[in-house]
Design an enzyme around this catalytic site. Sequence first.
Site, PDB file in Angstrom:
ATOM      1  N   HIS A   1       1.228  -0.752   0.692  1.00  0.00           N
ATOM      2  CA  HIS A   1       0.132   0.289   0.260  1.00  0.00           C
ATOM      3  C   HIS A   1       0.789   1.452  -0.025  1.00  0.00           C
ATOM      4  O   HIS A   1       1.535   1.174   0.704  1.00  0.00           O
ATOM      5  CB  HIS A   1      -0.763   0.279   1.392  1.00  0.00           C
ATOM      6  CG  HIS A   1      -2.376  -1.049   1.190  1.00  0.00           C
ATOM      7  ND1 HIS A   1      -2.674  -1.275   2.212  1.00  0.00           N
ATOM      8  CD2 HIS A   1      -2.931  -1.199  -0.010  1.00  0.00           C
ATOM      9  CE1 HIS A   1      -3.507  -2.435   2.088  1.00  0.00           C
ATOM     10  NE2 HIS A   1      -3.502  -2.337   0.097  1.00  0.00           N
TER      11      HIS A   1
ATOM     12  N   HIS B   1       3.015  -3.910   6.503  1.00  0.00           N
ATOM     13  CA  HIS B   1       2.428  -3.145   6.577  1.00  0.00           C
ATOM     14  C   HIS B   1       2.263  -1.698   7.925  1.00  0.00           C
ATOM     15  O   HIS B   1       2.926  -1.838   8.926  1.00  0.00           O
ATOM     16  CB  HIS B   1       0.426  -2.866   6.581  1.00  0.00           C
ATOM     17  CG  HIS B   1       0.189  -4.466   5.128  1.00  0.00           C
ATOM     18  ND1 HIS B   1      -1.093  -4.303   4.113  1.00  0.00           N
ATOM     19  CD2 HIS B   1       0.711  -5.229   4.761  1.00  0.00           C
ATOM     20  CE1 HIS B   1      -0.566  -4.752   3.922  1.00  0.00           C
ATOM     21  NE2 HIS B   1      -0.026  -5.875   3.942  1.00  0.00           N
TER      22      HIS B   1
ATOM     23  N   ARG C   1      -3.004   5.251  -1.944  1.00  0.00           N
ATOM     24  CA  ARG C   1      -2.999   3.487  -1.504  1.00  0.00           C
ATOM     25  C   ARG C   1      -2.366   2.535  -2.633  1.00  0.00           C
ATOM     26  O   ARG C   1      -2.370   1.497  -2.320  1.00  0.00           O
ATOM     27  CB  ARG C   1      -4.126   2.824  -0.582  1.00  0.00           C
ATOM     28  CG  ARG C   1      -4.318   1.646  -0.416  1.00  0.00           C
ATOM     29  CD  ARG C   1      -5.654   1.379   0.436  1.00  0.00           C
ATOM     30  NE  ARG C   1      -6.404   0.403   0.280  1.00  0.00           N
ATOM     31  CZ  ARG C   1      -6.162   0.142   1.740  1.00  0.00           C
ATOM     32  NH1 ARG C   1      -5.747   0.243   2.358  1.00  0.00           N
ATOM     33  NH2 ARG C   1      -6.255  -1.455   1.670  1.00  0.00           N
TER      34      ARG C   1
ATOM     35  N   GLU D   1       1.359  -4.525  10.971  1.00  0.00           N
ATOM     36  CA  GLU D   1       0.970  -3.705  11.249  1.00  0.00           C
ATOM     37  C   GLU D   1       1.997  -2.653  11.860  1.00  0.00           C
ATOM     38  O   GLU D   1       1.742  -2.564  13.322  1.00  0.00           O
ATOM     39  CB  GLU D   1      -0.398  -3.432  11.768  1.00  0.00           C
ATOM     40  CG  GLU D   1      -2.500  -4.216  10.543  1.00  0.00           C
ATOM     41  CD  GLU D   1      -2.144  -3.268   9.182  1.00  0.00           C
ATOM     42  OE1 GLU D   1      -1.372  -2.332   9.580  1.00  0.00           O
ATOM     43  OE2 GLU D   1      -2.664  -3.818   8.400  1.00  0.00           O
TER      44      GLU D   1
ATOM     45  N   GLU E   1       1.823   3.874   3.172  1.00  0.00           N
ATOM     46  CA  GLU E   1       2.546   2.943   4.183  1.00  0.00           C
ATOM     47  C   GLU E   1       4.032   2.669   4.600  1.00  0.00           C
ATOM     48  O   GLU E   1       4.699   1.914   4.431  1.00  0.00           O
ATOM     49  CB  GLU E   1       1.998   1.960   4.878  1.00  0.00           C
ATOM     50  CG  GLU E   1       0.042   2.228   4.880  1.00  0.00           C
ATOM     51  CD  GLU E   1      -0.511   0.415   4.321  1.00  0.00           C
ATOM     52  OE1 GLU E   1      -1.754   0.828   4.585  1.00  0.00           O
ATOM     53  OE2 GLU E   1       0.174  -0.723   4.494  1.00  0.00           O
TER      54      GLU E   1
END
Lengths: 308, 94
Positions: A67, A195, A125, A269, A70
């Site tokens: 993405h 991510h 994104r 994440e 990020e």
Amino acid sequence: IPGRHSYAKYNNWDKIVAWTEKMVHKHPDMVSRIKIGTTVEDNPLYVLKVGKGNEGKKAIFMDCGIHAREWISPAFCQWFVYQATKTYGKNKIMTKLLDRMNFYVLPVFNVDGYIWSWTQNRMWRKNRSKNQNSKCIGTDLNRNFNASWNSFQNTKNPCANIYRGPKPESEKETKAVTDFIRSHLKSIKAYITFHSYSQMLLFPYGYTSKLPSNHEDLDKVAKIGTDALATRYETRYIYGPIASTYYPTSGSSLDWAYNVGIKHTFAFELRDKGKYGFLLPESLIKSTCKETLLAVKFIAKYILKHTS
Amino acid sequence: IAPVRFDREKVFRVKPQDEKQANIIKDLAQTNQLDFWYPDATHHVTANMTIDFRVSEKESQSIQSALDQNNMHYEILIHDLQEEIEKQFDVKED
């Protein structure tokens, strides 16, 4: 010639390409660069193979930057390769890992989107493919994998940030990664994707609340991995299956990798939990990377020991 | 093309207490341009979940009024996104 690359800063695509060349040049016996394909806008997709072993050894595939916005994610992949080459022969665990396994590191998965987030829209994104019958651009590469790809209706709108694409693996970037993984399935024992944000360590499934057959194993690894991460700066991560810990998602790389046979797949994440969100300041890059490396090294050690 | 600017755009964090409030967020997403940061999309929004979304300066007042009118818990994580974008580069060149 792009400016100076720095592990303490965010690097644009040109700097990252130059960095890959530098790493291969500086560590020819440990780092090689593989062009696994090209993007929609004909940028190269580079995987760095990091390790002393031949292709037959156990391997872990890691990807960053699926993405575009990020940015801490590609920063971690660069840090990982740097630390691997820097501490080989000095750090016992890293030396053992690199002697006995290989790491395939994709520093930026969504190259076109990453470039766009640097040059045009920091909040971008998706990738930058054109969509038929729509003025809207881009596919969410992490909805484009063939893993219950069409199970959620709202991923079919090309203008949505989570548009899944016209069909599974429709995107050149997705296909390049799945083809590479399929052709290395014998050796790849784990898949880790990075991510941001929310500080979680996730494992399958995203498209169903059903638990994978080895969920206890995955849960144990995720728990110890997050414990290892916290030893550095006490950063707290939660962990668990995507669907119940995060929220249900279809077409994800994690579920696809698991279903294609890689039974240890994880998604990080990274920091933070919303204070800065996607705009994590550069001054937090190093600490984020250092703590994450502790978790990744634990996972790799576990894979080395517990997979056949 | 000049890069997109995010002057005085805001990032809200909302915690809907029940399904009614979750539906209010979904309705607002229908009538405003909300960029969901967490979760990735409207349809994941449920009660008792932390929701972060970006909204333009122009729409942020009406969003804030709607949240106030419905007594919803919220905070503004980022008051000027463009400022944060520029501030993220806070490490000098080596």
